[in-house]
Design an enzyme around this catalytic site. Structure first.
Site, PDB file in Angstrom:
ATOM      1  N   LYS A   4     -15.143   7.692  -3.734  1.00 16.15           N
ATOM      2  CA  LYS A   4     -16.378   8.020  -3.012  1.00 16.15           C
ATOM      3  C   LYS A   4     -16.934   9.368  -3.472  1.00 16.15           C
ATOM      4  O   LYS A   4     -18.148   9.526  -3.654  1.00 16.15           O
ATOM      5  CB  LYS A   4     -16.117   8.036  -1.501  1.00 16.15           C
ATOM      6  CG  LYS A   4     -15.681   6.702  -0.939  1.00 16.15           C
ATOM      7  CD  LYS A   4     -15.086   6.852   0.455  1.00 16.15           C
ATOM      8  CE  LYS A   4     -14.351   5.588   0.881  1.00 16.15           C
ATOM      9  NZ  LYS A   4     -13.568   5.774   2.107  1.00 16.15           N
TER      10      LYS A   4
ATOM     11  N   THR B 105      -8.969   6.025  -1.998  1.00 19.95           N
ATOM     12  CA  THR B 105     -10.350   5.555  -2.148  1.00 19.95           C
ATOM     13  C   THR B 105     -11.339   6.687  -1.933  1.00 19.95           C
ATOM     14  O   THR B 105     -12.471   6.619  -2.416  1.00 19.95           O
ATOM     15  CB  THR B 105     -10.666   4.402  -1.171  1.00 19.95           C
ATOM     16  OG1 THR B 105     -10.314   4.798   0.160  1.00 19.95           O
ATOM     17  CG2 THR B 105      -9.914   3.139  -1.561  1.00 19.95           C
TER      18      THR B 105
ATOM     19  N   LYS C 105       0.424  14.189   0.561  1.00 16.58           N
ATOM     20  CA  LYS C 105      -0.972  14.404   0.161  1.00 16.58           C
ATOM     21  C   LYS C 105      -1.253  15.878  -0.113  1.00 16.58           C
ATOM     22  O   LYS C 105      -2.283  16.231  -0.670  1.00 16.58           O
ATOM     23  CB  LYS C 105      -1.917  13.858   1.232  1.00 16.58           C
ATOM     24  CG  LYS C 105      -1.823  12.330   1.368  1.00 16.58           C
ATOM     25  CD  LYS C 105      -2.752  11.805   2.456  1.00 16.58           C
ATOM     26  CE  LYS C 105      -2.585  10.313   2.677  1.00 16.58           C
ATOM     27  NZ  LYS C 105      -3.128   9.510   1.564  1.00 16.58           N
TER      28      LYS C 105
ATOM     29  N   HIS D 154       0.799  -1.229   0.000  1.00 13.98           N
ATOM     30  CA  HIS D 154       0.000   0.000   0.000  1.00 13.98           C
ATOM     31  C   HIS D 154       0.833   1.282   0.000  1.00 13.98           C
ATOM     32  O   HIS D 154       0.294   2.342   0.296  1.00 13.98           O
ATOM     33  CB  HIS D 154      -0.921   0.039   1.226  1.00 13.98           C
ATOM     34  CG  HIS D 154      -2.091  -0.875   1.151  1.00 13.98           C
ATOM     35  ND1 HIS D 154      -3.245  -0.578   0.460  1.00 13.98           N
ATOM     36  CD2 HIS D 154      -2.298  -2.103   1.687  1.00 13.98           C
ATOM     37  CE1 HIS D 154      -4.113  -1.568   0.580  1.00 13.98           C
ATOM     38  NE2 HIS D 154      -3.566  -2.510   1.314  1.00 13.98           N
TER      39      HIS D 154
ATOM     40  N   LYS E 116      -8.630  13.593   4.391  1.00 16.80           N
ATOM     41  CA  LYS E 116      -7.753  12.421   4.374  1.00 16.80           C
ATOM     42  C   LYS E 116      -6.692  12.621   5.453  1.00 16.80           C
ATOM     43  O   LYS E 116      -6.568  13.707   6.026  1.00 16.80           O
ATOM     44  CB  LYS E 116      -7.112  12.214   3.004  1.00 16.80           C
ATOM     45  CG  LYS E 116      -6.367  13.416   2.463  1.00 16.80           C
ATOM     46  CD  LYS E 116      -5.836  13.160   1.051  1.00 16.80           C
ATOM     47  CE  LYS E 116      -6.969  13.151   0.043  1.00 16.80           C
ATOM     48  NZ  LYS E 116      -6.909  12.049  -0.884  1.00 16.80           N
ATOM     49  N   ARG E 117      -5.958  11.567   5.731  1.00 15.02           N
ATOM     50  CA  ARG E 117      -4.864  11.666   6.694  1.00 15.02           C
ATOM     51  C   ARG E 117      -3.925  12.801   6.282  1.00 15.02           C
ATOM     52  O   ARG E 117      -3.645  12.991   5.099  1.00 15.02           O
ATOM     53  CB  ARG E 117      -4.124  10.329   6.736  1.00 15.02           C
ATOM     54  CG  ARG E 117      -3.012  10.230   7.757  1.00 15.02           C
ATOM     55  CD  ARG E 117      -2.584   8.783   7.915  1.00 15.02           C
ATOM     56  NE  ARG E 117      -2.344   8.146   6.628  1.00 15.02           N
ATOM     57  CZ  ARG E 117      -1.178   8.161   5.989  1.00 15.02           C
ATOM     58  NH1 ARG E 117      -0.152   8.800   6.503  1.00 15.02           N
ATOM     59  NH2 ARG E 117      -1.033   7.529   4.841  1.00 15.02           N
TER      60      ARG E 117
END
Length: 824
Positions: A675, A671, A570, A373, A564-565
């Protein structure tokens, strides 16, 4: 003990009257409350127990059928699960959500209020745990005999509070009032060992081919704990299949030392209990120091040892021999946290079942599959040899032997190529070596998969090219997916109703059916209905945030969401810089084409200081923008505290714009991007992770693309990227950075954010500066399009219609076909 009558005698009814009566019975007989004294917690438990009773009917029957049929079993090993609230999910999958709602109305109970009382189970942190829960949902829906194994944490990762813009961690007491979901199996428990020493013992007789006449090893003088099973039902969608999520809770072998207590050592009398229970106390303890690292290692071994013992015991009870174990069982390793399962399986086979090495290794390799991952080299899990030697000496011996034998093979195939052999080694070379858990997982599995097409390509080409060449055909791709049950039907009922009305109910289990929506892409009336659903979802979110957080946000504007985290790759920071850019433009007298509300959400690991500074900057920018009368007419900003599944279920349906802006080549899949698109948000993003496949599916014209590609990131890194040059050559970026550094967003402490921003001028690893101008240009395109609602909504419709391949049902079909060998 045997019972002389059939259990259950008859399944409980799914109609409103039967459900209503069950709730009343549980209030009286389980909670011991009457109508005058029942609290919200009491009602939630009573409703939850009534739903659980109906799941239990199907759970019992499904377990019996799977046992009798001898179905191949899939065991999913994951340190994390993020199932979200279980009550609505259970009722929806039973097909009785509306019947339950109607039955509760008859006794004055609002189901929506009850649903809000249930806490989110604190069993996961981010995408890894949510993916695991989606996969369990799809396995049950597809009728696969699947069991999830994990840890029953007393506390989740933490409850996030935002005070003056900063993150503060508080205990996540998700079990404070208990839970109506789950069964404690005190009789299902296994001993898990730590420490001690390994001693050889020679067998004097027996057939050498079966292990006789050779040396065996005993792991002795260990400190043991008990792993106790706690089961949660995992229902399939209206198909009477109920699988199991089995979570292990640690308890001591001896909970209370009466002799020490009577001797006056009251604290010492419960030492063993405290040591054991620390293992399952908290998800992801801070592992920045040796004590935290050791606890993390204990957690990983604890749950894989208990899970393997449980699966092997079940198989032997059903089939009597382990000879066909790998034909009837498969373990999926969800990242490297369960990688010790490879060594533990070998220990069980070698030491407890007296298999030869060759027989044990053959069976082990055919039983495990590994999902990677991450593309961050520093995120590849390693454990110091000295720590393994202290806690798991027998497993370390086995790992060293696996590594030795692998080394012999690689040396024979690549003689003299020391660099290649070193990269492939499981145990690093050097005076203070680590064990590489990814290399162990690859060597000990028959399948290794990435989670998006780009990720899988980069695994083979950049991360593990030597192992890919050595194990030809072992690496493959299975792009992630999410369950449309929770992420459309349950979280966005108005949209779900429109979809069912338009294309029929089949989309819930076959998302490709949504392609039928494309026939309405130019239907103005249909687009208007879709637009109104989005606006109503925004109003619901605004109402929720006002009630729960005390912040009033304007609803009639574009909702720009990044949840998100929090991590540098990111690039929440890039988003914050754009917000500052918009603010400066407003202050310079420019009126934006459309007003915008920007929402951030996510937790930073407690020891991740840079991530916490990014949160602080976002919160500080929000304070300045929202307090500015001129700016807030066009821009609102909020960092939503304590992001979790139940909050995502409100944020995602309300979002217009989905921020998927990680540096290309760093995000494995994502993911959240799926969504958002399923719920009609348009994506602004890079060609990273599953964004590549989403853009391909929905159409390039329905995706806001910007930024460097993974190849360009690699090339710029190699050629010498100079972020200071980018800063000086971009007036917009320079204005933003100068404003932050000068204290515009920290007037009480002008230098507050210098430690976050100044290092980027010399080393911008994630190319925030390089991608800034392209990001701003893409955001301007967003404004231009949103100013024309019909065009925007048409693009949103096409996003919804073309997301069929990103259902977790499709992903699990791929695993079943390509990896597990499970018929559907």
């Amino acid at each position: 003990m045997k019972v002389s009558t059939q259990v259950p005698a008859a399944p409980l009814g799914l109609d409103r009257a039967a459900f209503r009566d069950s709730v009343i019975q549980h209030l009286a007989h389980t909670r011991v409350r009457d109508q005058y004294r029942a609290s919200a917690i009491d009602v939630m438990h009573a409703v939850g127990r009534a739903a659980h009773d109906r799941l239990a009917d199907r759970w019992l029957e499904c377990s019996k059928q799977q046992w009798d049929a001898g179905k191949k079993r899939v065991y999913y090993l994951s340190m994390e699960y993020l199932p979200g609230r279980l009550l609505r999910d259970g009722l929806a999958n039973l097909g009785m959500l509306e019947e339950a709602r109607a039955g509760l109305v008859e006794i004055g109970i609002d189901l929506d209020e009850v649903l809000e009382v249930e806490p989110d189970p604190g069993l996961g942190n981010g995408g890894l745990g949510r993916l695991a829960s989606c996969f369990l949902d799809s396995m049950a829906t597809l009728g696969i005999a699947g069991t999830g194994y994990g840890i029953r944490y007393d506390y989740g990762i933490f409850r996030q509070a935002i005070t003056k813009g900063e993150q503060h961690e508080e205990p996540d007491s998700w079990l404070e009032h208990g839970t109506p979901f789950g069964i404690r199996r005190t009789e299902t428990h296994y001993r898990v060992k730590f420490g001690g020493r390994v001693q050889p013992r020679a067998e004097k007789s027996g057939d050498k081919s079966e292990g006789g006449g050779r040396t065996f090893y005993e792991w002795v003088d260990t400190q043991d704990v008990i792993a106790e099973a706690h089961d949660i039902a995992v229902p399939g969608y209206r198909n009477d299949v109920v699988n199991t999520l089995r979570l292990w809770w640690a308890r001591p072998v001896v909970a209370f030392d009466l002799a020490r207590f009577n001797a006056g050592d009251h604290q010492g009398s419960v030492t063993q209990r405290n040591i054991a229970e620390h293992i399952t106390r908290v998800l992801y303890p801070n592992d920045s120091g040796p004590t935290g690292k050791e606890l993390r290692l204990r957690q990983e071994y604890f749950f894989v040892s208990a899970s393997l013992q449980d699966a092997i015991q079940r198989h032997i009870a059903r089939w009597g021999t382990l000879d066909d174990f790998s034909d009837r069982n498969v373990f999926q390793l969800n990242d490297t946290h369960p990688a010790l399962a490879v060594a533990e399986m070998m220990r069980i086979l070698l030491d407890e079942h007296r298999f030869t090495w060759e027989r044990s290794w053959s069976l082990t390799k055919r039983s495990f599959a590994y999902t990677n991952h991450t593309l961050l080299p520093e995120a590849l899990e390693v454990w110091p040899v000295h720590m393994l030697d202290k806690l798991l000496p027998r497993q370390l011996d086995i790992i060293r032997e696996i590594d030795r034998r692998l080394g012999i093979e690689t040396a024979a195939l690549y003689p003299g190529d020391d660099e290649r052999q070193a990269k492939m080694a499981i145990v690093e070379r050097g005076p203070q070596p680590n064990v590489r858990m990814a290399n162990l997982s690859i060597a000990g599995s028959f399948s290794v998969n990435g989670v998006s097409a780009l990720h899988s390509q980069l695994l083979r080409e950049r991360m593990f090219p030597e192992l890919d060449a050595f194990f030809p055909g072992r690496f493959r791709n299975e792009t992630n997916g999410v369950t449309p049950r929770r992420w459309i039907e349950q979280c966005n009922p108005a949209l779900a109703s429109l979809l069912t009305e338009t294309v029929g109910p089949g989309w819930v289990t076959n998302l490709a059916v949504l392609r039928g929506l494309e026939a309405h892409a130019d239907d103005a009336a249909f687009l208007e209905r879709l637009w109104k659903i989005k606006q109503e979802n925004k109003r619901k979110l605004v109402h929720h945030l006002a009630r729960e957080v005390g912040v009033a946000l304007p609803a009639e504007r574009l909702f720009d969401v990044q949840i998100k985290r929090i991590h540098e790759y990111k690039r929440q920071l890039l988003n914050v810089l754009h917000v500052v850019h918009r603010y400066l433009r407003i202050k310079a007298g420019e009126t934006p084409r459309v007003p915008r509300t920007v929402l951030f959400g996510g937790k930073a690991a407690s020891a991740y200081e840079k991530a916490k500074r990014i949160i602080h900057l976002a919160g500080s920018v929000a304070s300045v923008v929202n307090d500015d009368v001129e700016a807030r007419a066009h821009l609102a900003v909020m960092f939503v505290p304590n992001y979790r599944v139940s909050l995502a279920e409100k944020l995602i349906p309300a979002a217009d714009l989905s921020e998927q802006i990680s540096t290309s080549g760093y995000e494995a899949s994502g993911t959240g991007n799926m969504k958002f698109s399923m719920n009609g948000a348009l994506t602004i993003g890079t060609l990273d992770g599953a964004n590549v496949e989403i853009r391909e599916a929905v159409g390039a014209e329905n995706f806001f693309l910007f930024g460097l590609t993974a190849e360009e990131v690699l090339a710029k890194s190699a050629s010498g990227y100079a972020p200071r040059d980018v800063y000086t050559s971009s007036p917009a970026l320079k204005a933003v950075i100068d404003a932050i550094l000068s204290g515009v967003f920290s007037p009480d402490e002008p230098g507050r954010f210098r430690p976050l921003i100044e290092p980027l001028l010399e080393h911008d690893r994630y190319f925030v500066f390089e991608d800034f101008d392209a990001y701003v240009a893409s955001q301007d395109q967003v404004d231009a399009l949103y100013a024309t609602p019909a065009k925007w909504t048409r693009m949103a419709l096409l996003n919804i219609a073309r997301m069929g391949r990103f259902s977790s049902d499709e992903t699990i079909r791929g695993y079943a076909r390509d990896i597990w060998g499970v018929p559907l």
